[in-house]
Design an enzyme around this catalytic site. Structure first.
Site, PDB file in Angstrom:
ATOM      1  N   TYR A  16      -1.472  11.442   3.020  1.00  0.00           N
ATOM      2  CA  TYR A  16      -1.818  12.100   1.759  1.00  0.00           C
ATOM      3  C   TYR A  16      -2.155  13.563   2.017  1.00  0.00           C
ATOM      4  O   TYR A  16      -1.749  14.444   1.262  1.00  0.00           O
ATOM      5  CB  TYR A  16      -3.010  11.398   1.090  1.00  0.00           C
ATOM      6  N   ASN A  70       2.511   6.777  -9.905  1.00  0.00           N
ATOM      7  CA  ASN A  70       3.969   6.891  -9.885  1.00  0.00           C
ATOM      8  C   ASN A  70       4.574   5.785 -10.753  1.00  0.00           C
ATOM      9  O   ASN A  70       4.382   4.608 -10.474  1.00  0.00           O
ATOM     10  CB  ASN A  70       4.462   6.770  -8.439  1.00  0.00           C
ATOM     11  N   CYS A  95       6.719   6.151  -3.162  1.00  0.00           N
ATOM     12  CA  CYS A  95       5.288   6.317  -2.916  1.00  0.00           C
ATOM     13  C   CYS A  95       4.790   5.393  -1.806  1.00  0.00           C
ATOM     14  O   CYS A  95       3.720   5.627  -1.240  1.00  0.00           O
ATOM     15  CB  CYS A  95       4.497   6.111  -4.206  1.00  0.00           C
ATOM     16  N   HIS A  96       5.567   4.371  -1.465  1.00  0.00           N
ATOM     17  CA  HIS A  96       5.168   3.464  -0.381  1.00  0.00           C
ATOM     18  C   HIS A  96       5.207   4.159   0.976  1.00  0.00           C
ATOM     19  O   HIS A  96       4.640   3.648   1.942  1.00  0.00           O
ATOM     20  CB  HIS A  96       6.060   2.213  -0.368  1.00  0.00           C
ATOM     21  N   GLU A 129      12.476  -0.624   5.829  1.00  0.00           N
ATOM     22  CA  GLU A 129      13.103   0.677   6.050  1.00  0.00           C
ATOM     23  C   GLU A 129      13.184   1.028   7.530  1.00  0.00           C
ATOM     24  O   GLU A 129      14.023   1.832   7.931  1.00  0.00           O
ATOM     25  CB  GLU A 129      12.363   1.771   5.285  1.00  0.00           C
TER      26      GLU A 129
END
Length: 189
Positions: free
Chosen positions: A118, A141, A149-150, A176
């Site tokens: 962040y 979001n 946002c993950h 991912e």
């Protein structure tokens, strides 16, 4: 058809905006996803039990999933979950404050399979002391997964907050970083 008025960002003129409609993509690896659109633009992608999920009745009437932008969104989500797509190309109409929209745009610059803190995201936005505000905007979001946002984590790399729940965040990040599809190809015609 009910129309709502909103200010045009370029001129400040009040323009009619299409009423909201929605559809549900039920068979995803992260559970059902409610897709919300205003005309041909996606305005929401909500998970079951998502924090800050608007009430179902605010999504408008059900729409045909074969219509824009639902067909493209569903096709791209399926490709993403098969490991074939790393960046979404969809028309978005995100409703939020100017700062929230800046944060959401910055989220789209985080590469697939990577994470940032962040604080790092706040510094990218030119407000290094606003990590907490970035976190709050991140949590609001309206189109998770599409606007990733993950991919935002705590300063020490720990998984912190996710509107869809930490288990889903963990699942998306692991996916991912792997070469295994969450959706087998044969399931996604």
């Amino acid at each position: 058809m009910t129309r709502h008025l909103s200010p045009d960002s370029a001129t400040g003129a009040v323009l009619p905006t299409p009423a909201l409609t929605h559809t549900v993509l039920a068979d995803t690896p992260v559970g059902p996803l409610t897709l919300v659109a205003a005309g041909d633009a996606l305005t929401g992608l909500y998970m079951t039990d998502q924090r800050h999920r608007p009430p179902q009745e605010s999504f408008g009437p059900p729409a045909d999933p074969a219509e824009p932008p639902f067909a493209a969104t569903i096709a791209q989500l399926r490709a993403y979950f098969r490991g074939e797509l790393t960046t979404f190309e969809l028309p978005l109409a995100l409703r939020g404050t100017p700062f929230q929209r800046r944060v959401w745009a910055a989220l789209c610059t985080i590469p697939y399979g990577e994470t940032v803190s962040y604080g790092h995201l706040a510094a990218r936005l030119g407000v290094p002391s606003a990590a907490r505000a970035v976190g709050l905007a991140n949590g609001r979001n309206p189109v998770g997964i599409v606007v990733p946002c993950h991919r935002v984590v705590g300063a020490d790399g720990s998984l912190t907050g996710y509107g869809g729940g930490l288990d889903r965040k963990r699942q998306l990040l692991a996916f991912e970083r792997s070469d295994e599809a969450l959706f087998p190809v044969e399931e996604c015609g």
